[in-house]
Design an enzyme around this catalytic site. Structure first.
Site, PDB file in Angstrom:
ATOM      1  N   GLY A  11       0.839  -1.205   0.000  1.00 46.30           N
ATOM      2  CA  GLY A  11       0.000   0.000   0.000  1.00 46.30           C
ATOM      3  C   GLY A  11       0.869   1.247   0.000  1.00 46.30           C
ATOM      4  O   GLY A  11       1.869   1.309   0.719  1.00 46.30           O
ATOM      5  N   THR A  24      18.085   8.479  -3.921  1.00 45.85           N
ATOM      6  CA  THR A  24      18.674   8.874  -5.196  1.00 45.85           C
ATOM      7  C   THR A  24      19.799   9.889  -4.990  1.00 45.85           C
ATOM      8  O   THR A  24      20.909   9.751  -5.520  1.00 45.85           O
ATOM      9  CB  THR A  24      17.587   9.493  -6.108  1.00 45.85           C
ATOM     10  OG1 THR A  24      16.514   8.567  -6.198  1.00 45.85           O
ATOM     11  CG2 THR A  24      18.110   9.792  -7.489  1.00 45.85           C
ATOM     12  N   ARG A  72       0.816  -4.878  -4.847  1.00 45.24           N
ATOM     13  CA  ARG A  72       1.000  -6.033  -3.965  1.00 45.24           C
ATOM     14  C   ARG A  72       1.247  -7.212  -4.910  1.00 45.24           C
ATOM     15  O   ARG A  72       0.564  -7.349  -5.928  1.00 45.24           O
ATOM     16  CB  ARG A  72      -0.247  -6.267  -3.118  1.00 45.24           C
ATOM     17  CG  ARG A  72      -0.624  -5.035  -2.259  1.00 45.24           C
ATOM     18  CD  ARG A  72      -1.666  -5.395  -1.204  1.00 45.24           C
ATOM     19  NE  ARG A  72      -2.333  -4.222  -0.653  1.00 45.24           N
ATOM     20  CZ  ARG A  72      -1.896  -3.521   0.384  1.00 45.24           C
ATOM     21  NH1 ARG A  72      -0.791  -3.861   0.993  1.00 45.24           N
ATOM     22  NH2 ARG A  72      -2.587  -2.489   0.819  1.00 45.24           N
ATOM     23  N   ASP A 103       5.165  -5.020   5.926  1.00 47.12           N
ATOM     24  CA  ASP A 103       5.575  -6.368   6.292  1.00 47.12           C
ATOM     25  C   ASP A 103       5.770  -7.293   5.080  1.00 47.12           C
ATOM     26  O   ASP A 103       6.807  -7.947   4.936  1.00 47.12           O
ATOM     27  CB  ASP A 103       4.451  -6.914   7.192  1.00 47.12           C
ATOM     28  CG  ASP A 103       4.911  -8.082   7.986  1.00 47.12           C
ATOM     29  OD1 ASP A 103       6.053  -8.024   8.467  1.00 47.12           O
ATOM     30  OD2 ASP A 103       4.139  -9.056   8.099  1.00 47.12           O
ATOM     31  N   THR A 125       4.259   2.666   5.503  1.00 47.13           N
ATOM     32  CA  THR A 125       2.847   2.279   5.607  1.00 47.13           C
ATOM     33  C   THR A 125       2.154   3.263   6.538  1.00 47.13           C
ATOM     34  O   THR A 125       2.742   3.672   7.550  1.00 47.13           O
ATOM     35  CB  THR A 125       2.661   0.842   6.145  1.00 47.13           C
ATOM     36  OG1 THR A 125       1.280   0.675   6.518  1.00 47.13           O
ATOM     37  CG2 THR A 125       3.511   0.546   7.364  1.00 47.13           C
ATOM     38  N   ASP A 127      -0.198   2.565   8.467  1.00 47.45           N
ATOM     39  CA  ASP A 127      -0.741   1.875   9.652  1.00 47.45           C
ATOM     40  C   ASP A 127       0.138   1.972  10.904  1.00 47.45           C
ATOM     41  O   ASP A 127      -0.335   1.722  12.007  1.00 47.45           O
ATOM     42  CB  ASP A 127      -0.959   0.390   9.339  1.00 47.45           C
ATOM     43  CG  ASP A 127      -2.171   0.157   8.446  1.00 47.45           C
ATOM     44  OD1 ASP A 127      -2.790   1.151   8.032  1.00 47.45           O
ATOM     45  OD2 ASP A 127      -2.485  -1.012   8.163  1.00 47.45           O
ATOM     46  N   ASP A 129       2.372  -0.078  11.815  1.00 48.71           N
ATOM     47  CA  ASP A 129       2.264  -1.400  12.451  1.00 48.71           C
ATOM     48  C   ASP A 129       3.513  -2.266  12.261  1.00 48.71           C
ATOM     49  O   ASP A 129       3.428  -3.489  12.287  1.00 48.71           O
ATOM     50  CB  ASP A 129       1.028  -2.135  11.906  1.00 48.71           C
ATOM     51  CG  ASP A 129       1.127  -2.391  10.401  1.00 48.71           C
ATOM     52  OD1 ASP A 129       2.017  -1.815   9.755  1.00 48.71           O
ATOM     53  OD2 ASP A 129       0.310  -3.174   9.890  1.00 48.71           O
ATOM     54  N   ARG A 154     -17.000  17.021  13.464  1.00 51.04           N
ATOM     55  CA  ARG A 154     -17.487  17.529  14.756  1.00 51.04           C
ATOM     56  C   ARG A 154     -18.387  18.750  14.540  1.00 51.04           C
ATOM     57  O   ARG A 154     -19.388  18.934  15.248  1.00 51.04           O
ATOM     58  CB  ARG A 154     -16.329  17.866  15.706  1.00 51.04           C
ATOM     59  CG  ARG A 154     -16.817  18.228  17.109  1.00 51.04           C
ATOM     60  CD  ARG A 154     -15.684  18.350  18.099  1.00 51.04           C
ATOM     61  NE  ARG A 154     -15.053  17.087  18.447  1.00 51.04           N
ATOM     62  CZ  ARG A 154     -15.561  16.194  19.304  1.00 51.04           C
ATOM     63  NH1 ARG A 154     -16.726  16.409  19.883  1.00 51.04           N
ATOM     64  NH2 ARG A 154     -14.904  15.093  19.581  1.00 51.04           N
ATOM     65  N   ARG A 162     -25.577  14.955  16.735  1.00 57.40           N
ATOM     66  CA  ARG A 162     -25.462  13.578  16.254  1.00 57.40           C
ATOM     67  C   ARG A 162     -24.221  12.886  16.831  1.00 57.40           C
ATOM     68  O   ARG A 162     -23.284  13.544  17.274  1.00 57.40           O
ATOM     69  CB  ARG A 162     -25.341  13.570  14.723  1.00 57.40           C
ATOM     70  CG  ARG A 162     -26.655  13.829  14.048  1.00 57.40           C
ATOM     71  CD  ARG A 162     -26.489  13.962  12.549  1.00 57.40           C
ATOM     72  NE  ARG A 162     -27.798  14.006  11.922  1.00 57.40           N
ATOM     73  CZ  ARG A 162     -28.032  14.465  10.697  1.00 57.40           C
ATOM     74  NH1 ARG A 162     -27.039  14.929   9.969  1.00 57.40           N
ATOM     75  NH2 ARG A 162     -29.244  14.457  10.205  1.00 57.40           N
ATOM     76  N   MET A 169      -8.343   3.858   8.947  1.00 55.32           N
ATOM     77  CA  MET A 169      -7.580   2.682   8.517  1.00 55.32           C
ATOM     78  C   MET A 169      -6.750   2.118   9.665  1.00 55.32           C
ATOM     79  O   MET A 169      -6.522   2.781  10.682  1.00 55.32           O
ATOM     80  CB  MET A 169      -6.720   3.014   7.306  1.00 55.32           C
ATOM     81  CG  MET A 169      -7.496   2.920   6.003  1.00 55.32           C
ATOM     82  SD  MET A 169      -6.433   3.023   4.560  1.00 55.32           S
ATOM     83  CE  MET A 169      -7.600   2.565   3.273  1.00 55.32           C
ATOM     84  N   GLY A 170      -6.277   0.924   9.448  1.00 50.31           N
ATOM     85  CA  GLY A 170      -5.520   0.207  10.480  1.00 50.31           C
ATOM     86  C   GLY A 170      -6.060  -1.199  10.522  1.00 50.31           C
ATOM     87  O   GLY A 170      -6.993  -1.501  11.270  1.00 50.31           O
ATOM     88  N   ARG A 171      -5.477  -2.028   9.653  1.00 50.30           N
ATOM     89  CA  ARG A 171      -5.993  -3.395   9.500  1.00 50.30           C
ATOM     90  C   ARG A 171      -5.833  -4.185  10.791  1.00 50.30           C
ATOM     91  O   ARG A 171      -6.762  -4.825  11.261  1.00 50.30           O
ATOM     92  CB  ARG A 171      -5.210  -4.077   8.378  1.00 50.30           C
ATOM     93  CG  ARG A 171      -6.077  -4.872   7.484  1.00 50.30           C
ATOM     94  CD  ARG A 171      -5.308  -5.588   6.425  1.00 50.30           C
ATOM     95  NE  ARG A 171      -4.074  -4.924   6.021  1.00 50.30           N
ATOM     96  CZ  ARG A 171      -3.623  -4.905   4.782  1.00 50.30           C
ATOM     97  NH1 ARG A 171      -4.343  -5.463   3.830  1.00 50.30           N
ATOM     98  NH2 ARG A 171      -2.472  -4.346   4.474  1.00 50.30           N
ATOM     99  N   ALA A 186     -11.965  12.837  20.786  1.00 51.09           N
ATOM    100  CA  ALA A 186     -13.092  11.932  20.535  1.00 51.09           C
ATOM    101  C   ALA A 186     -13.698  11.438  21.844  1.00 51.09           C
ATOM    102  O   ALA A 186     -13.020  11.355  22.868  1.00 51.09           O
ATOM    103  CB  ALA A 186     -12.614  10.758  19.700  1.00 51.09           C
ATOM    104  N   VAL A 250      -8.784   8.064   1.435  1.00 47.79           N
ATOM    105  CA  VAL A 250      -8.379   9.478   1.513  1.00 47.79           C
ATOM    106  C   VAL A 250      -7.171   9.601   2.464  1.00 47.79           C
ATOM    107  O   VAL A 250      -6.315  10.470   2.293  1.00 47.79           O
ATOM    108  CB  VAL A 250      -9.586  10.346   1.949  1.00 47.79           C
ATOM    109  CG1 VAL A 250      -9.921  10.149   3.414  1.00 47.79           C
ATOM    110  CG2 VAL A 250      -9.347  11.807   1.678  1.00 47.79           C
TER     111      VAL A 250
HETATM  112  O1  F6P Z   1      -1.713  -1.248   4.958  1.00 47.73           O
HETATM  113  C1  F6P Z   1      -2.188  -0.010   4.647  1.00 47.73           C
HETATM  114  C2  F6P Z   1      -3.668  -0.037   4.350  1.00 47.73           C
HETATM  115  O2  F6P Z   1      -4.044   1.258   3.978  1.00 47.73           O
HETATM  116  C3  F6P Z   1      -4.549  -0.554   5.471  1.00 47.73           C
HETATM  117  O3  F6P Z   1      -4.803   0.425   6.444  1.00 47.73           O
HETATM  118  C4  F6P Z   1      -5.773  -0.970   4.706  1.00 47.73           C
HETATM  119  O4  F6P Z   1      -6.468  -1.983   5.396  1.00 47.73           O
HETATM  120  C5  F6P Z   1      -5.206  -1.511   3.434  1.00 47.73           C
HETATM  121  O5  F6P Z   1      -3.943  -0.898   3.264  1.00 47.73           O
HETATM  122  C6  F6P Z   1      -6.054  -1.282   2.223  1.00 47.73           C
HETATM  123  O6  F6P Z   1      -5.483  -1.953   1.159  1.00 47.73           O
HETATM  124  P1  F6P Z   1      -5.888  -1.711  -0.365  1.00 47.73           P
HETATM  125  O7  F6P Z   1      -5.403  -0.349  -0.744  1.00 47.73           O
HETATM  126  O8  F6P Z   1      -5.187  -2.788  -1.085  1.00 47.73           O
HETATM  127  O9  F6P Z   1      -7.373  -1.775  -0.416  1.00 47.73           O
END
Ligand code: F6P
Length: 319
Positions: A11, A24, A72, A103, A125, A127, A129, A154, A162, A169-171, A186, A250
């Site tokens: 990603g 470079t 990928r 990873d 990345t 994430d 992670d 907000r 509401r 994101m954050g798998r 939050a 985004v």
């Molecule tokens: O690993 C980065 C990430 O943006 C994750 O947060 C998300 O789950 C995933 O990639 C989305 O992957 P793709 O762009 O292949 O849908």
């Protein structure tokens, strides 16, 4: 060593271009040549490789995405595919390689290393992670994008009293969620590393409504479930005027923050220095503001740990 190959893989993440630029320019500064490999390991296999110089890498430090494209490519786990990739590296006279990614990309880099090509990994990345680094390239920009979106949500949440469930994101990691929750004040945060109880979330919302605050933001990491699913679970507990928002890709784009540009530049320079010392099979990180290198194999045996102190801060301030 004369020629260094560089690729972005997995990603994309804002700041990858800054790393490409740094590699470079540092290579050129040291009298070496840099070769860009398009589309990650897929492009390596296809021989989609070109000489990249400081002119090509001009004016990219401030650009999101990656000029080298990304993909990928799980097929690279197979040995015949790896050997074909190596043939391509040899064809272009490339002696060592820098892979910017997560990873999965590190696994590919390690395979190259096992076949005699020094490979260094840079953590790219959003994430955050990857083990053995406090920050990954792209995290800070994604976080700021998420916080900016939450500030906007907000406004409308307050106008209509509401509750917004905002999926970030954050798998497998709750880093974006936790940092964004604290930065956007939050009312609650839900991450994959920690169990949650919907009844408790609902009780918290009710108590803040009773105290007069009738709007709320709940930050939810995508690894837990979708915002729509979470809102559905919460619905039976009361009239919270729920809305579900998924920030989605985004978060992966946009002008990289100064922090990401500097991090990527430092890591890019360090990666070239390590290759010049004939080092391979290592992943670069930053810990306590010092650049560090760790054996990739150790990385695969470890797991990125969520910062539970930060989680506590988020929870202590959310009521
Ligand atoms: O690993 C980065 C990430 O943006 C994750 O947060 C998300 O789950 C995933 O990639 C989305 O992957 P793709 O762009 O292949 O849908």
């Amino acid at each position: 060593m004369k020629r260094i190959g560089i690729m972005t893989s997995g990603g994309d993440a804002p700041g990858m271009n800054a790393a490409v630029r740094a590699v470079t320019r540092k290579a050129e500064h040291e009298g070496l040549e840099a070769y860009g490999i398009n589309y990650g390991f897929a492009g390596l296999l296809a021989g989609d490789i070109f000489k990249i110089d400081s002119r090509t890498a001009d004016d990219i430090i401030n650009r999101g995405g990656t000029i080298l494209y990304s993909a990928r490519f799980p097929e690279f786990a197979e040995e015949p595919v790896q050997l074909k990739g190596i043939e391509q590296l040899k064809k272009f006279g490339i002696d060592a390689i820098i892979v910017i990614g997560g990873d999965g990309s590190y696994h590919g880099a390690l395979r190259l290393n096992e076949h005699g090509f020094n490979a260094v990994g840079l953590p790219g990345t959003i994430d955050n992670d990857i083990p053995f680094t406090d920050f990954t390239i792209g995290f800070d920009t994604a976080l700021n994008t998420a916080v900016d979106a939450m500030d906007k949500l907000r406004d409308t949440a307050a106008s209509h009293e509401r509750t917004f469930v905002v999926e970030v994101m954050g798998r497998n990691a709750g880093d974006i969620a936790m940092w964004a929750a604290v930065a956007s004040a939050a009312e609650d945060v839900i991450i994959p590393e920690k169990d949650f109880d919907v009844a408790e979330v609902a009780a918290k919302l009710k108590s803040s409504r009773a105290r007069g605050q009738k709007h709320a933001i709940i930050v939810l990491a995508e690894g837990v479930m979708s915002a729509a699913e979470f809102a559905k679970k919460l619905e039976p507990y009361g009239d919270f005027q729920l809305r579900a928002t998924t920030l989605g890709h985004v978060q992966r784009g946009g002008v990289p923050t100064a922090f990401d540009r500097v991090l990527a530049s430092r890591m890019g320079v360090y990666a070239v220095e390590l290759l010049m010392q004939d080092k391979g099979g290592v992943a670069i990180g930053i810990q306590n503001n010092k650049l560090v290198q760790h054996n990739m194999l150790d990385l695969f045996d470890s797991k990125h740990e969520a910062d539970m102190d930060l989680y506590k801060v988020a929870k202590d301030l959310a009521f």
